[in-house]
Design an enzyme around this catalytic site. Structure first.
Site, PDB file in Angstrom:
ATOM      1  N   GLY A   1       0.817  -1.221   0.000  1.00  0.00           N
ATOM      2  CA  GLY A   1       0.000   0.000   0.000  1.00  0.00           C
ATOM      3  C   GLY A   1       0.844   1.261   0.000  1.00  0.00           C
ATOM      4  O   GLY A   1       0.554   2.222  -0.717  1.00  0.00           O
ATOM      5  N   CYS A   2       1.897   1.261   0.778  1.00  0.00           N
ATOM      6  CA  CYS A   2       2.755   2.446   0.875  1.00  0.00           C
ATOM      7  C   CYS A   2       3.546   2.658  -0.410  1.00  0.00           C
ATOM      8  O   CYS A   2       3.792   3.796  -0.804  1.00  0.00           O
ATOM      9  CB  CYS A   2       3.674   2.337   2.081  1.00  0.00           C
ATOM     10  SG  CYS A   2       2.742   2.320   3.634  1.00  0.00           S
TER      11      CYS A   2
END
Length: 181
Positions: free
Chosen positions: A66-67
């Site tokens: 996600g990051c």
């Protein structure tokens, strides 16, 4: 603009989230800066002196799916953000070594700041209770704030989604730009 102290472990209560119009707390954090082999530090008030807005985004951990999605989205839209007179700064609790690897691996072209003791996360309300798979946990809250050059918060968004977040942010920046004219 409020000045931050570097040892803010004075309270175990959950941090308050900033709102539009709040004063953005000033800070200095160690940073990995693109095109530099030297570690440096970045002070928010110094960046704001250039007369640009700052997108300050907090993310849980470098090199996680996600990051990475979020960081690459910022990277890919950096020119569009720059055209809105915006500087992007990413903040996580990761070490400078991990941030350097993240920046190199994903060709990130904006500064990544290290906040290992979560002091700045807490000042900005980007650390606290969050729901994950229906359970309440305490941790980093994926958050994005846009700070005006005068140090006031223009946009404060918490619990943002990694995917599509930058497009949404650009739309809000365009609306703000029209209101400022």
């Amino acid at each position: 603009m409020r000045r931050m102290t570097t040892n803010a472990h004075d309270s175990d209560s959950m941090p308050e989230r900033l709102q539009e119009g709040s004063a953005a707390p000033d800070f200095t954090l160690p940073a990995v800066v693109p095109d530099s082999t030297e570690d440096s530090s970045i002070t928010l008030s110094e960046v704001l002196k250039a007369g640009r807005k700052v997108v300050l985004y907090f993310y849980p951990a470098a090199m996680t799916p996600g990051c990475t999605t979020e960081a690459c989205d910022f990277r890919d839209n950096l020119a569009r953000l720059a055209s809105k007179n915006v500087t992007v700064l990413g903040v996580s609790k990761d070490s400078l070594d991990k941030l350097r690897k993240f920046a190199q691996r994903d060709h990130l072209t904006f500064p990544l700041l290290s906040d290992p003791d979560l002091t700045v996360h807490k000042l900005y309300g980007a650390y606290g209770e969050k729901k994950l798979y229906g359970k309440v946990h305490v941790g980093v809250i994926r958050s994005t704030l846009v700070i005006n050059s005068d140090g006031s918060v223009a946009i404060a968004r918490y619990n943002v989604r990694a995917k599509g977040h930058v497009d949404s942010l650009l739309k809000v920046l365009e609306k703000l730009e029209k209101l400022e004219k």
